[in-house]
Design an enzyme around this catalytic site. Structure first.
Site: not given
Ligand code: THU
Length: 132
Positions: A56, A54, A43-45, A88, A91
């Site tokens: 995935e 996310c 995941n890359i915020e 989520c 995804c």
């Molecule tokens: N996140 C994912 O990488 N995959 C998901 O399916 C659920 C959420 C990440 C997004 C964000 O960086 C962190 O989890 C918290 O929501």
């Protein structure tokens, strides 16, 4: 084809690259294509939170953008999730575009995992066939 454990191991390694200064919630994913090619993602915020990607989707974007639409399985891992690191809704929908028969291997932080089908996690989905 990798074993579930091997694919999960790749997701675990990918989680180390997560860019998560805001949530501190690391996620890694590994997508295996039908020909056995594996793409990983984290995941890359973003400081503009909605721009976050996310793990995935990072992995799937890498696969599709390199010519692999034939996604077969995805493993998902978060070292920060006591429970199973469920994907989520966005995804799940993104997976549906490429293979509604996708298999998901989803782990807890302690490495315990379960296997789900995408159909179980997103029943009665809107698929590309819905447009026909
Ligand atoms: N996140 C994912 O990488 N995959 C998901 O399916 C659920 C959420 C990440 C997004 C964000 O960086 C962190 O989890 C918290 O929501």
């Amino acid at each position: 084809m990798l074993t579930n454990e091997q694919l999960l191991q790749k997701a675990m390694e990918a989680a180390k690259f997560a860019h998560v200064p805001y949530s501190k919630f690391h996620v890694g994913a590994a997508v295996e294509c039908k020909d056995g090619t594996v793409f990983t993602g984290c995941n890359i915020e973003n400081s503009s939170y909605g721009a976050t990607c996310c793990a995935e989707r990072t992995a799937m974007l890498k696969a599709v953008s390199e010519g692999h639409k034939d996604l077969a399985r995805v493993a998902i891992y978060s070292p920060d999730s006591e429970g199973y690191a469920m994907p989520c809704g966005i995804c799940r929908q993104f997976m549906t575009e490429f293979n509604y028969d996708m298999e998901l291997i989803i782990a807890k932080a302690n490495g315990e995992y379960k296997v789900w089908s995408l159909k179980q996690l997103l029943p009665e989905a809107f698929t590309p066939e819905s447009l026909l």
